[in-house]
Write a protein that holds these residues in place. Sequence first.
Motif, PDB file in Angstrom:
ATOM      1  N   LEU A  68       0.840  -1.302  -0.119  1.00 42.82           N
ATOM      2  CA  LEU A  68       0.051  -0.026   0.148  1.00 42.82           C
ATOM      3  C   LEU A  68       0.715   1.181  -0.123  1.00 42.82           C
ATOM      4  CD1 LEU A  68      -2.784  -1.034   2.685  1.00 42.82           C
ATOM      5  CD2 LEU A  68      -2.991  -0.262   0.405  1.00 42.82           C
ATOM      6  N   ARG A  69       1.705   1.356   0.894  1.00 43.44           N
ATOM      7  CA  ARG A  69       2.714   2.424   0.774  1.00 43.44           C
ATOM      8  C   ARG A  69       3.271   2.771  -0.324  1.00 43.44           C
ATOM      9  NH1 ARG A  69       6.847   3.187   3.177  1.00 43.44           N
ATOM     10  NH2 ARG A  69       7.728   1.093   3.679  1.00 43.44           N
ATOM     11  N   GLU A  70       3.938   1.495  -0.933  1.00 42.70           N
ATOM     12  CA  GLU A  70       4.730   1.838  -2.363  1.00 42.70           C
ATOM     13  C   GLU A  70       3.691   2.037  -3.421  1.00 42.70           C
ATOM     14  OE1 GLU A  70       6.860  -2.009  -2.768  1.00 42.70           O
ATOM     15  OE2 GLU A  70       8.365  -1.356  -1.045  1.00 42.70           O
ATOM     16  N   GLN A  71       2.450   1.606  -3.260  1.00 39.22           N
ATOM     17  CA  GLN A  71       1.523   1.974  -4.709  1.00 39.22           C
ATOM     18  C   GLN A  71       1.018   3.419  -4.290  1.00 39.22           C
ATOM     19  OE1 GLN A  71      -1.629  -0.529  -3.691  1.00 39.22           O
ATOM     20  NE2 GLN A  71      -0.635  -2.502  -4.613  1.00 39.22           N
ATOM     21  N   ARG A  72       1.146   3.981  -3.290  1.00 40.08           N
ATOM     22  CA  ARG A  72       0.554   5.356  -3.034  1.00 40.08           C
ATOM     23  C   ARG A  72       1.807   6.306  -2.536  1.00 40.08           C
ATOM     24  NH1 ARG A  72      -5.243   4.348  -0.692  1.00 40.08           N
ATOM     25  NH2 ARG A  72      -5.701   2.481  -2.001  1.00 40.08           N
ATOM     26  N   GLY A  73       2.924   5.866  -2.753  1.00 40.27           N
ATOM     27  CA  GLY A  73       4.116   6.582  -2.734  1.00 40.27           C
ATOM     28  C   GLY A  73       4.231   7.552  -1.256  1.00 40.27           C
ATOM     29  N   VAL A  74       3.843   6.487  -0.265  1.00 42.60           N
ATOM     30  CA  VAL A  74       3.838   7.096   1.189  1.00 42.60           C
ATOM     31  C   VAL A  74       5.067   6.432   1.722  1.00 42.60           C
ATOM     32  CG1 VAL A  74       2.854   6.954   3.341  1.00 42.60           C
ATOM     33  CG2 VAL A  74       1.259   7.167   1.148  1.00 42.60           C
ATOM     34  N   LEU A  84       3.532   7.859   7.260  1.00 41.86           N
ATOM     35  CA  LEU A  84       2.553   6.842   7.716  1.00 41.86           C
ATOM     36  C   LEU A  84       2.596   6.868   9.277  1.00 41.86           C
ATOM     37  CD1 LEU A  84       0.090   4.894   7.451  1.00 41.86           C
ATOM     38  CD2 LEU A  84       1.517   3.274   7.016  1.00 41.86           C
ATOM     39  N   PHE A  89      -5.342   5.327   4.253  1.00 43.83           N
ATOM     40  CA  PHE A  89      -5.159   4.889   2.962  1.00 43.83           C
ATOM     41  C   PHE A  89      -6.655   4.900   2.410  1.00 43.83           C
ATOM     42  CE2 PHE A  89      -1.384   2.788   4.186  1.00 43.83           C
ATOM     43  CZ  PHE A  89      -0.375   3.376   3.372  1.00 43.83           C
ATOM     44  N   LEU A 125      -9.542   2.872   2.865  1.00 41.26           N
ATOM     45  CA  LEU A 125      -9.794   1.504   2.494  1.00 41.26           C
ATOM     46  C   LEU A 125     -11.191   1.301   2.911  1.00 41.26           C
ATOM     47  CD1 LEU A 125      -6.630  -0.518   3.132  1.00 41.26           C
ATOM     48  CD2 LEU A 125      -7.166   0.589   0.933  1.00 41.26           C
ATOM     49  N   ASP A 161     -11.818  -4.007   0.741  1.00 40.66           N
ATOM     50  CA  ASP A 161     -10.419  -3.766   1.042  1.00 40.66           C
ATOM     51  C   ASP A 161      -9.983  -3.728   2.643  1.00 40.66           C
ATOM     52  OD1 ASP A 161      -9.576  -3.853  -1.652  1.00 40.66           O
ATOM     53  OD2 ASP A 161     -10.357  -1.678  -1.950  1.00 40.66           O
TER      54      ASP A 161
END
Length: 118
Positions: free
Chosen positions: A11-17, A22, A56, A58, A62
Amino acid sequence: MTPFGARLRALREQRGVKLADLASAVQVSSAYLSALEHGRRGRPSAGLVHQVNEFFGLIWDDAEELSRLARLSHPRVTLDTAGLSPEATEFANRLAATIRKLPPETIARLADALDAPP
């Protein structure tokens, strides 16, 4: 790595966080989140899972999936085979002794066997 840790990192990588961002948002340390992601900490609290879901955005399936992964993410499992058959106890002990050596496809087959109807 735990199922929750893998999903959190994805999730972090997909959203660039960034981990630090976080951690600040959910009011825990970066070290704690890193330990969760790497499977060095036990399952997260329901409150933390809720905060991550909110961070996120969700909802529904999800959010429930992240909660399910959190419940299945204790890195140190204890299995009580008292009252079970000798075969069940032997299997549990053999699995504990060899799980680190099992290839992913074997683990997937065992998981499929657990999901199959009795």
